[in-house]
Design a protein around this motif. Structure first.
Motif, PDB file in Angstrom:
ATOM      1  N   ALA A 135       2.777  -5.197  -5.947  1.00 17.42           N
ATOM      2  CA  ALA A 135       4.057  -5.002  -5.253  1.00 17.42           C
ATOM      3  C   ALA A 135       4.682  -3.651  -5.573  1.00 17.42           C
ATOM      4  O   ALA A 135       5.560  -3.186  -4.840  1.00 17.42           O
ATOM      5  CB  ALA A 135       5.024  -6.127  -5.628  1.00 17.42           C
ATOM      6  N   ALA A 136       4.231  -2.985  -6.620  1.00 13.50           N
ATOM      7  CA  ALA A 136       4.827  -1.707  -7.006  1.00 13.50           C
ATOM      8  C   ALA A 136       4.611  -0.638  -5.936  1.00 13.50           C
ATOM      9  O   ALA A 136       5.450   0.257  -5.771  1.00 13.50           O
ATOM     10  CB  ALA A 136       4.232  -1.243  -8.332  1.00 13.50           C
ATOM     11  N   HIS A 137       3.508  -0.741  -5.206  1.00 18.07           N
ATOM     12  CA  HIS A 137       3.212   0.254  -4.178  1.00 18.07           C
ATOM     13  C   HIS A 137       3.727  -0.151  -2.799  1.00 18.07           C
ATOM     14  O   HIS A 137       3.490   0.568  -1.821  1.00 18.07           O
ATOM     15  CB  HIS A 137       1.699   0.496  -4.091  1.00 18.07           C
ATOM     16  N   LEU A 138       4.406  -1.285  -2.703  1.00 14.67           N
ATOM     17  CA  LEU A 138       4.885  -1.747  -1.406  1.00 14.67           C
ATOM     18  C   LEU A 138       5.818  -0.745  -0.730  1.00 14.67           C
ATOM     19  O   LEU A 138       5.652  -0.469   0.474  1.00 14.67           O
ATOM     20  CB  LEU A 138       5.566  -3.112  -1.543  1.00 14.67           C
ATOM     21  N   PRO A 139       6.831  -0.171  -1.415  1.00 13.91           N
ATOM     22  CA  PRO A 139       7.702   0.797  -0.726  1.00 13.91           C
ATOM     23  C   PRO A 139       6.931   1.977  -0.145  1.00 13.91           C
ATOM     24  O   PRO A 139       7.201   2.413   0.982  1.00 13.91           O
ATOM     25  CB  PRO A 139       8.676   1.241  -1.827  1.00 13.91           C
ATOM     26  N   ALA A 140       5.953   2.497  -0.892  1.00 13.08           N
ATOM     27  CA  ALA A 140       5.180   3.640  -0.409  1.00 13.08           C
ATOM     28  C   ALA A 140       4.338   3.261   0.801  1.00 13.08           C
ATOM     29  O   ALA A 140       4.300   3.984   1.810  1.00 13.08           O
ATOM     30  CB  ALA A 140       4.296   4.180  -1.526  1.00 13.08           C
ATOM     31  N   VAL A 141       3.639   2.126   0.714  1.00 16.81           N
ATOM     32  CA  VAL A 141       2.795   1.689   1.824  1.00 16.81           C
ATOM     33  C   VAL A 141       3.639   1.382   3.051  1.00 16.81           C
ATOM     34  O   VAL A 141       3.312   1.792   4.176  1.00 16.81           O
ATOM     35  CB  VAL A 141       1.963   0.456   1.416  1.00 16.81           C
ATOM     36  N   LEU A 142       4.736   0.671   2.862  1.00 17.92           N
ATOM     37  CA  LEU A 142       5.597   0.323   3.982  1.00 17.92           C
ATOM     38  C   LEU A 142       6.208   1.581   4.601  1.00 17.92           C
ATOM     39  O   LEU A 142       6.286   1.697   5.837  1.00 17.92           O
ATOM     40  CB  LEU A 142       6.702  -0.626   3.505  1.00 17.92           C
ATOM     41  N   GLY A 143       6.637   2.526   3.751  1.00 18.13           N
ATOM     42  CA  GLY A 143       7.217   3.763   4.266  1.00 18.13           C
ATOM     43  C   GLY A 143       6.211   4.564   5.065  1.00 18.13           C
ATOM     44  O   GLY A 143       6.525   5.071   6.156  1.00 18.13           O
ATOM     45  N   ALA A 144       4.981   4.698   4.548  1.00 20.73           N
ATOM     46  CA  ALA A 144       3.953   5.443   5.274  1.00 20.73           C
ATOM     47  C   ALA A 144       3.605   4.749   6.591  1.00 20.73           C
ATOM     48  O   ALA A 144       3.443   5.398   7.631  1.00 20.73           O
ATOM     49  CB  ALA A 144       2.708   5.587   4.407  1.00 20.73           C
ATOM     50  N   ALA A 145       3.495   3.410   6.555  1.00 20.86           N
ATOM     51  CA  ALA A 145       3.149   2.668   7.771  1.00 20.86           C
ATOM     52  C   ALA A 145       4.238   2.803   8.828  1.00 20.86           C
ATOM     53  O   ALA A 145       3.947   3.050  10.009  1.00 20.86           O
ATOM     54  CB  ALA A 145       2.913   1.198   7.427  1.00 20.86           C
TER      55      ALA A 145
END
Length: 526
Positions: free
Chosen positions: A400-410
């Protein structure tokens, strides 16, 4: 009467080949291809008979026959509409009984190049069983049962996917096959894993697969001769029963499909709707933006050409989960790749309107309203779907730590794609399948240059989404959570800016190019 229909069919074929030299070339090349396959098979069968290995002969016969039936079953869906010279609807006005129609259609299937090649190849398997005379005698009727299964399954599936079962059945069958083809890799991986758990080398696994298929409609007809050669008469009798029942069931179902097709219209000309029920048009705001929004969202929720995209997009995490595991990097970034694919769905959005785009021009709606309405319709589906995929992959991977980055890029990629498509669809129109067509059917007028335009749009989307993608990459490399939140903010804010600019530029563009787009759409072959 059946013979007369077949004569007419081949007279039409002959006249067509005489008028169209390139079709004649294709027919000759197809014939040579079929002869090449037959030659290779005969050589293989002779080699197999020399070794006198019953186990090898059994595996080859059952697996090869099963793949043959599967190919005939899937073929009409992938190449739907290529041979419609004779079908039940065309024969309906003539004084033919349903049985005569079915015999004529089956005869046409057997006497075409694929049917002839299949029949000769099936009979050539007798070479394998010459060392077991009883098996060779038994193989004659049973392999012909297998050939008949191929033809009946092909005709039934072709009629369901080509219009006999109605538009909805074509859409469902085509979509299911599309999903299965996409998931072929994971399916085979899963089967291999199951066989690996059972132990043994590759040859043992092939024997296990042949043993299972022998008790299915795919392999039953081809397993009778091997069982007879081994002296196993009870399994041979059971496989024969399965093969006969398969043919009977296919014939009965095909008969019902033809009866429905020739006695009822292909589709309803009108649709009754209760007074005051406007669907999404009654929910969305009034005006050009609201009407276009409602129409666009209706297309995304009901048009099979859009729905197929919505079905395929969630498969990205599944594919990467099978190939690299849920803890792999590709599984983690699969929402970004899914967003990239979905962002380009509408790169030639006007093409899906067809000639109905003329009504949009006739209403006098502003280009800005048209672009914004289409964007909102796509975003109502795309944004929640990509967000859900991002959250689901984070939960499944336990990262879940990378969720903001993945969601932002997507989201950055998706919104940038909406902005790019708002401009590209005001410039590009390309031939697209009709709403009820098979997803595998070739579209007249389509060419390689038009197909490459989507890559140009993807390049623009990637460039426009870099403000969100770069911080996400930094987050993945350094593990610094701050960069993940920067990526999320950049994806939402900068992506929205790109989308708005795309609406403004695309709006002005389509006001200038709209009439020309309509002329080009009307020029596409049908």
């Amino acid at each position: 009467m059946v013979a007369t229909v077949l004569k007419l069919r081949y007279r039409v074929l002959g006249n067509t080949l005489a008028r169209r030299p390139w079709q004649l070339v294709g027919f000759i090349l197809g014939s040579l291809w079929g002869l090449g396959i037959l030659g290779g098979l005969v050589v293989g069968f002779v080699a197999l008979s020399v070794f006198e290995n019953l186990e090898a002969a059994t595996v080859v016969a059952v697996l090869g026959g099963s793949l043959l039936i599967l190919g005939w079953l899937v073929g009409p869906i992938i190449i739907a509409g290529l041979d419609s010279t004779v079908d039940a609807v065309r024969l309906a006005p003539f004084p033919l009984t349903r049985r005569q129609v079915m015999l004529a259609l089956a005869g046409a299937g057997l006497t075409g190049i694929p049917g002839i090649v299949t029949t000769v190849a099936a009979l050539a398997t007798l070479i394998v069983w010459v060392r077991w005379p009883v098996a060779a005698i038994v193989a004659v009727p049973t392999v012909l049962l297998g050939v008949l299964t191929c033809v009946l399954a092909s005709r039934l599936m072709g009629e369901l996917s080509g219009g006999m079962g109605g538009r909805r059945s074509r859409e469902i069958i085509g979509t299911v096959v599309l999903v299965v083809l996409i998931m072929t890799g994971p399916i085979l991986t899963g089967i291999a894993a199951l066989l690996d758990q059972a132990g043994g080398d590759l040859w043992t696994r092939l024997q296990q697969a042949a043993g299972i298929l022998a008790w299915t409609p795919l392999g039953a007809a081809w397993s009778v001769a091997p069982s007879a050669a081994a002296g196993q008469w009870l399994p041979a009798l059971a496989s024969t029963v399965i093969a006969i029942v398969t043919v009977v069931v296919l014939w009965i179902v095909w008969d019902r499909v033809i009866e429905t097709a020739v006695s009822s219209p292909r589709q309803r000309a009108t649709r009754t709707v209760a007074a005051g029920k406007l669907g999404l048009f009654g929910v969305m705001p009034t005006g050009g933006v609201g009407a276009t929004w409602a129409r666009s969202l209706s297309g995304w929720l009901r048009d099979p050409r859009y729905l197929r995209q919505l079905i395929v997009i969630p498969l990205f995490p599944v594919l990467f989960a099978f190939t690299g595991g849920t803890d792999g990097f590709m599984f983690l970034i699969s929402p970004v790749l899914a967003a990239l694919v979905m962002a380009a769905v509408g790169y030639a959005d006007v093409s899906f309107d067809g000639t109905a785009f003329g009504t949009t021009l006739a209403t006098g709606i502003s280009g800005r309203a048209d672009r914004l309405g289409r964007l909102l319709g796509a975003a109502c589906v795309g944004v929640p779907l990509i967000g859900l995929i991002a959250v689901a992959t984070a939960v499944v991977s336990g990262d879940a730590a990378h969720l903001p980055a993945v969601l932002g890029a997507a989201l950055g990629v998706l919104l940038a794609g909406y902005g790019a498509c708002a401009v590209s669809s005001a410039l590009i129109v390309t031939p697209v399948p009709a709403p009820g067509d098979s997803p595998f059917k070739s579209t007249p007028g389509q060419n390689s240059i038009m197909g490459l335009l989507v890559f140009v749009v993807w390049a623009a989307v990637i460039a426009l989404s870099l403000p969100a993608v770069v911080p996400a990459v930094v987050n993945a490399v350094t593990g610094d959570a701050m960069w993940g939140w920067i990526a999320l903010a950049a994806g939402v804010v900068f992506g929205a800016v790109v989308a708005i600019v795309g609406v403004l530029v695309g709006g002005r563009t389509i006001e200038r190019t709209g009439p020309d787009l309509l002329v080009r759409i009307k020029s596409f072959p049908t």
